[in-house]
Design an enzyme around this catalytic site. Structure first.
Site, PDB file in Angstrom:
ATOM      1  CG  HIS A   1     -14.483   9.960   6.859  1.00 14.69           C
ATOM      2  ND1 HIS A   1     -14.828   9.593   8.149  1.00 14.69           N
ATOM      3  CD2 HIS A   1     -14.095  11.085   7.290  1.00 14.69           C
ATOM      4  CE1 HIS A   1     -14.306  10.578   9.181  1.00 14.69           C
ATOM      5  NE2 HIS A   1     -13.755  11.519   8.284  1.00 14.69           N
TER       6      HIS A   1
ATOM      7  CE  LYS B   1     -18.115  16.651   8.160  1.00 14.27           C
ATOM      8  NZ  LYS B   1     -16.819  16.862   8.446  1.00 14.27           N
TER       9      LYS B   1
ATOM     10  CG  ASP C   1     -20.375   9.394   4.862  1.00 11.65           C
ATOM     11  OD1 ASP C   1     -20.849  10.495   4.897  1.00 11.65           O
ATOM     12  OD2 ASP C   1     -19.195   9.338   5.317  1.00 11.65           O
TER      13      ASP C   1
ATOM     14  CD  GLN D   1     -17.533  16.856   3.363  1.00  5.46           C
ATOM     15  OE1 GLN D   1     -17.792  18.117   3.122  1.00  5.46           O
ATOM     16  NE2 GLN D   1     -16.915  16.544   4.428  1.00  5.46           N
TER      17      GLN D   1
ATOM     18  CB  CYS E   1     -10.875  10.694   8.533  1.00  2.00           C
ATOM     19  SG  CYS E   1     -10.404  11.349  10.159  1.00  2.00           S
TER      20      CYS E   1
END
Ligand code: PMP
Length: 415
Positions: free
Chosen positions: A132, A235, A209, A212, A373
């Site tokens: 991203h 999220k 990251d 998700q 993104c």
């Protein structure tokens, strides 16, 4: 249910879970809403909404250093929330959990606070082509300032990080490898159990990251053995504007503050200022108190269910979606890794993703279209973008049926 109350495990049922999410029970554009934009943000269950209302209607007050009852209660709930979220990701201590606005701010914090003290000219930061923009641009900014370099680890046609390339790229100049847990654009689940040990061998730090990952897995930062884990509350059924950075203690101790202001100091004078310890060293200014408390409520909500059952449900939806997609002539799935989260990204020959998205919305089906993104990834596939249907625990096979019934109508119109 109180935000932090321990609850016992109950069997998972998507139908029952749906009932807890008020927003799902409405018509959009004259059709029952089919919400398939969960990778962008998840909806909120009633206990999360209640936690926000409860905070503002009963004990809204600034945290820390208060001399009154409401401030004490707000501080207690705020710090309990930190403990609850730290526990949820199996952090050894709650002080290793820094509140941020979300994943983006957490990564910028590391780029600024760790990067500026630990990187120098000629150092290399590796990010994958799957990333991203939030896990690319902060590194470019800090690298530009320091004369370091950001290099991209290639991904295969099916959407996997090429581990052989990673092995050849890893050398003593690589100080950090920054990869996502799950790709928001394709759904690929990255093999952190292989990536982290590879980086350990050469001494590179690993930032994950988890924007998700946190939505689909019961994250265990100790088992992952990463150095940094960044995620966003929205999220994972919590509010927007709250998220966290988790980091190893010795790194937090060695890092410079991110922003200056209240709370992050120990003493301030014009002859010199000393800083508080982590987590407060990185939390300048009044935090998102209601957000933190409501995020803890989201984790408490999730803790009612067996996460393995939830994951199995999402995997069933993905498998069913893949099966049904064979009915659509010219549909190309982008990203076909076997190990994928419930994210289905696709294009249809002769159509533009944006047109499909607009027309699906007319049928009440909410998907996301575009580059997600992840422009370098779209460049990798030489496509303008994809249509992305992303599933969550409250979606059902009936939602998948609606997606394909609507898609057939839409394509009848477009072709
Ligand atoms: N990384 C990934 C993989 C994401 O999916 C997202 C959100 N789409 C982000 C980073 C950024 O998250 P936020 O906007 O909540 O900071």
């Amino acid at each position: 249910m109180s935000a932090l109350q321990q609850v016992s495990i109950r069997p998972f049922s998507a139908e029952q879970v749906r009932a807890d999410f008020p927003i799902l029970h409405q018509d959009v554009n004259g059709h029952p809403l089919v919400y398939l934009d969960n990778a962008a943000t998840t909806q909120k269950p009633q206990p999360v909404i209640d936690a926000i209302v409860d905070y503002y209607s009963r004990y809204n007050s600034n945290v820390h250093r208060g001399a009154h009852a409401l401030a004490d209660l707000a501080t207690k709930k705020f710090e309990e929330a930190r403990e609850c979220v730290a526990n949820a990701i199996n952090s050894p201590t709650s002080s290793q959990l820094i509140w941020t606005r979300g994943t983006t701010e957490a990564i910028n914090l590391v780029a600024h606070s760790w990067g500026k003290t630990s990187l120098s000219a000629n150092d290399v930061i590796l990010v994958s082509e799957l990333e991203h923009h939030s896990n690319i641009v902060p590194w470019q900014l800090v690298a530009d300032e320091l004369g370091a370099t950001v290099k991209a680890i290639p991904v295969s046609q099916s959407g996997a990080i090429d581990l052989e390339s990673l092995a050849t790229m890893l050398d003593k100049n690589v100080k950090l490898v920054a990869v996502n847990h799950i790709s928001n654009a394709l759904g690929t689940i990255n093999p952190l159990e292989k990536i982290v040990p590879m980086c350990r061998d050469t001494g590179a730090k690993v930032l994950v990251d988890g924007a998700q990952g946190i939505a689909h897995f019961s994250v265990d930062v100790q088992a992952l053995d990463c150095d940094f884990y960044a995620f966003s509350g929205h999220k994972v059924f919590g509010p927007t504007g709250i998220g966290a950075l988790w980091a190893k203690q010795e790194l937090l101790d060695s890092m410079q503050p991110y922003q200056g202001g209240g709370e992050m100091i120990e003493t301030v004078s014009f002859s010199g200022t000393t800083f508080n310890s982590a987590p407060y060293k990185f939390e300048a200014g009044t935090p998102n108190i209601a957000g933190a408390i409501a995020l803890a409520a989201a984790f408490a909500y999730l803790s009612q269910f067996d996460r393995v059952e939830m994951l199995a449900h999402e995997q069933d939806l993905l498998a069913y979606c893949v099966k049904r997609s064979a009915e659509i002539e010219g549909l190309q799935r982008i990203g076909r890794e076997k190990n994928s989260a419930a994210i289905f990204s696709f294009g249809v020959d002769g159509t533009h993703p944006a047109d499909i998205g607009v027309l699906l919305d007319q049928q009440g089906v909410a998907v996301r279209t575009g580059h997600h993104c992840a422009q370098p990834l779209m460049q990798r596939y030489n496509i303008p973008g994809t249509v992305r249907a992303s599933f969550s625990i409250y979606n059902t096979r009936a939602d998948v049926d609606c997606l394909f019934a609507s898609l057939k109508k839409v394509l009848g119109f477009l072709r």
